[in-house]
Design an enzyme around this catalytic site. Structure first.
Site, PDB file in Angstrom:
ATOM      1  N   ASN A   7      13.394  -3.744  -5.654  1.00  0.00           N
ATOM      2  CA  ASN A   7      12.093  -3.128  -5.369  1.00  0.00           C
ATOM      3  C   ASN A   7      11.219  -4.241  -4.791  1.00  0.00           C
ATOM      4  O   ASN A   7      10.672  -5.059  -5.526  1.00  0.00           O
ATOM      5  CB  ASN A   7      11.524  -2.573  -6.679  1.00  0.00           C
ATOM      6  CG  ASN A   7      10.214  -1.839  -6.475  1.00  0.00           C
ATOM      7  OD1 ASN A   7       9.637  -1.859  -5.381  1.00  0.00           O
ATOM      8  ND2 ASN A   7       9.734  -1.205  -7.526  1.00  0.00           N
ATOM      9  N   ARG A  91      14.592   0.497  -3.305  1.00  0.00           N
ATOM     10  CA  ARG A  91      13.488   1.457  -3.356  1.00  0.00           C
ATOM     11  C   ARG A  91      12.716   1.350  -2.051  1.00  0.00           C
ATOM     12  O   ARG A  91      12.261   0.254  -1.685  1.00  0.00           O
ATOM     13  CB  ARG A  91      12.570   1.135  -4.534  1.00  0.00           C
ATOM     14  CG  ARG A  91      11.422   2.086  -4.594  1.00  0.00           C
ATOM     15  CD  ARG A  91      10.431   1.710  -5.654  1.00  0.00           C
ATOM     16  NE  ARG A  91       9.369   2.710  -5.663  1.00  0.00           N
ATOM     17  CZ  ARG A  91       8.184   2.516  -6.187  1.00  0.00           C
ATOM     18  NH1 ARG A  91       7.900   1.380  -6.754  1.00  0.00           N
ATOM     19  NH2 ARG A  91       7.277   3.461  -6.159  1.00  0.00           N
ATOM     20  N   HIS A 180       6.295   8.744  -5.953  1.00  0.00           N
ATOM     21  CA  HIS A 180       6.893   8.727  -7.304  1.00  0.00           C
ATOM     22  C   HIS A 180       8.032   9.745  -7.418  1.00  0.00           C
ATOM     23  O   HIS A 180       8.341  10.230  -8.518  1.00  0.00           O
ATOM     24  CB  HIS A 180       5.861   9.093  -8.399  1.00  0.00           C
ATOM     25  CG  HIS A 180       4.804   8.079  -8.630  1.00  0.00           C
ATOM     26  ND1 HIS A 180       3.503   8.433  -8.915  1.00  0.00           N
ATOM     27  CD2 HIS A 180       4.826   6.729  -8.633  1.00  0.00           C
ATOM     28  CE1 HIS A 180       2.779   7.343  -9.092  1.00  0.00           C
ATOM     29  NE2 HIS A 180       3.572   6.293  -8.909  1.00  0.00           N
ATOM     30  N   ARG A 241      -7.489   3.362  -7.941  1.00  0.00           N
ATOM     31  CA  ARG A 241      -7.642   4.280  -6.798  1.00  0.00           C
ATOM     32  C   ARG A 241      -8.487   5.484  -7.199  1.00  0.00           C
ATOM     33  O   ARG A 241      -8.394   5.964  -8.334  1.00  0.00           O
ATOM     34  CB  ARG A 241      -6.272   4.779  -6.321  1.00  0.00           C
ATOM     35  CG  ARG A 241      -5.429   3.693  -5.732  1.00  0.00           C
ATOM     36  CD  ARG A 241      -4.043   4.215  -5.363  1.00  0.00           C
ATOM     37  NE  ARG A 241      -3.046   3.242  -5.714  1.00  0.00           N
ATOM     38  CZ  ARG A 241      -1.768   3.524  -5.961  1.00  0.00           C
ATOM     39  NH1 ARG A 241      -1.337   4.759  -5.873  1.00  0.00           N
ATOM     40  NH2 ARG A 241      -0.930   2.572  -6.268  1.00  0.00           N
ATOM     41  N   GLU A 384      13.223   5.010 -13.250  1.00  0.00           N
ATOM     42  CA  GLU A 384      13.447   5.086 -11.802  1.00  0.00           C
ATOM     43  C   GLU A 384      14.667   4.260 -11.396  1.00  0.00           C
ATOM     44  O   GLU A 384      15.418   4.652 -10.517  1.00  0.00           O
ATOM     45  CB  GLU A 384      12.195   4.584 -11.072  1.00  0.00           C
ATOM     46  CG  GLU A 384      11.048   5.576 -11.180  1.00  0.00           C
ATOM     47  CD  GLU A 384       9.691   4.955 -10.904  1.00  0.00           C
ATOM     48  OE1 GLU A 384       9.221   4.168 -11.752  1.00  0.00           O
ATOM     49  OE2 GLU A 384       9.110   5.257  -9.857  1.00  0.00           O
TER      50      GLU A 384
END
Ligand code: ADP
Length: 397
Positions: A7, A91, A180, A241, A384
């Site tokens: 990742n 990823r 996601h 965010r 994940e």
């Protein structure tokens, strides 16, 4: 089969080496501050002592070389030979409309990932750097790209279109993509397994609540709507965010705060959300401490955060004509019973009832709804990396 999961961010690389037969992590770690002074590698083998190497690491290629060196290290290594790494799963954040599933990486795939850079200018370039570095350092090892957006490619047009001129979609590819995806996929499958029903018979709402947060409506196994949009800025209030806001606010802020477009984008991504609202921290653990010390505003931030979750759950129950099960994952979803409880409070119209005792758990796979709840509610730690490893294995086999 041993799969290395990569990742790659702009200055960091997270990795895990997973044995897919045993579904076990053999080693994991993190390289930070790549290309910046003070870089280091944190290497954590599962059955040996962890270690930290402080060393200047100029670029992603050097970082991957260092990771491989420690995976086969006589003292800290977990395999004898690099040949024991059968494939690499990467990823990749944005696959645009091109990828609705994971793929073996070829030069054509690399071009398509590069084509998606305008859609994810902060994420796809470092993902590409990570892939290129592995290709160079591990020639001949099959590489697979697993996209954050792929699971959401089943969304119908009426769910992914914005109320903008249609040519903004056809010419500029502006639409909801969602993110996601790997986590929502994992949580929905795991939830169906735990309930003991086929996923294609269930209406599920998955809540991935971490630094970045998103909610997905998974109807009969497919994502039919999700809260993040063309970028990961839309939807829930997140760590830093803003999530959904009136687009009209942007001009007001640019005028009043004297911000240009880039500064405005940074503001919405880095200075808002839980951090901006609380003026304390983006981390709910810090807010909890502040609340305990008598800060009343911290409680308001929690309420505001949860109210948005509640609204999305209501919206997705409407979109699916009902909901059979809801699951919470991600750093907050797994570890904050209060957030789960407040978000699901007063949901009698859906017949949701929480078992407060069961809910008072952290980071555990557990049903938190009461036996008489019409909707099953679960806490499911997401995984994940395991999903990426399984996808990679399926493709290389
Ligand atoms: P990312 O989106 O970076 O993968 P995570 O899913 O790991 O993030 O979530 C990180 C967030 O989880 C932290 O910012 C913090 O708000 C929250 N978190 C982690 N542990 C706890 C905890 N014990 N209680 C409350 N919140 C927690």
């Amino acid at each position: 089969m041993n799969i290395l999961i990569i990742n790659a961010g702009s200055s960091s690389i997270k990795y895990q080496l997973i044995d897919t037969n045993a579904e076990e992590v053999i080693a994991r770690g993190l390289v930070e501050r790549i290309g910046i002074s003070g870089s280091d590698l944190k290497h954590i083998p599962s059955v040996k002592e962890p270690l930290i190497i402080n060393k200047d690491i100029e670029n992603h290629e050097e970082a991957i070389k260092l990771v491989l060196e420690y995976l086969v290290h006589p003292k800290y290594g977990v395999i004898n030979d690099l040949k024991q790494i059968n494939a690499v799963g990467h990823r990749v954040v944005h696959g645009g409309e091109k990828f609705s599933s994971s793929v073996i990486i070829t030069e054509d795939v690399m071009k398509a990932i590069e084509d998606c850079i305008p859609l994810a200018p902060l994420h796809n370039p470092p993902n590409i750097l990570g892939i290129r570095a592995c290709q160079k350092v591990m020639p001949g090892v099959p590489m697979v790209a697993v996209f954050d957006t792929a699971f959401h490619q089943t969304m119908p047009k009426h769910a992914f279109l914005y109320g903008l001129p249609y040519e903004d979609y056809t010419e500029l590819r502006i639409r909801r993509y969602g993110f996601h995806g790997t986590s929502h996929y994992y949580i929905s499958r795991r939830l169906a397994h735990l309930i003991g029903k086929p996923v294609d018979k269930l209406k599920i709402i998955t809540c991935h609540l971490g630094n970045g947060s998103s909610i997905t409506a998974v109807k009969y196994g497919k994502s039919i709507d999700t809260s993040m949009g063309m970028t990961p800025l839309e939807g829930l209030i997140m760590g830093t965010r803003c999530g959904d806001i009136d687009p009209g606010v942007i001009k007001v802020l640019m005028d009043k705060r004297d911000l240009d477009a880039q500064q405005m984008n940074d503001y919405l991504n880095k200075k808002c959300g839980v951090l901006g609202l609380s003026q304390i921290s983006s981390d709910f653990r810090d807010l909890e401490a502040a609340a305990e010390a008598g800060n009343e505003h911290a409680a308001l931030v929690r309420e505001t955060y949860c109210y948005r979750i509640k609204k999305y759950i209501g919206a997705y129950a409407a979109a699916m004509d009902g909901v059979d099960a809801i699951a919470f994952g991600g750093g907050i979803g797994e570890n904050d019973p209060g957030i789960r409880a407040i978000s699901l409070r007063d949901m009698n119209y859906l017949g949701i009832r929480i078992d407060q005792k069961a809910n008072d758990t952290y980071g555990k796979e557990i049903r938190i709804s009461a036996p008489d709840s019409k909707v099953e509610v679960w806490c499911i730690p997401t995984n994940e990396e395991l999903t990426i490893a399984k996808e990679t294995r399926a493709l290389v086999e």
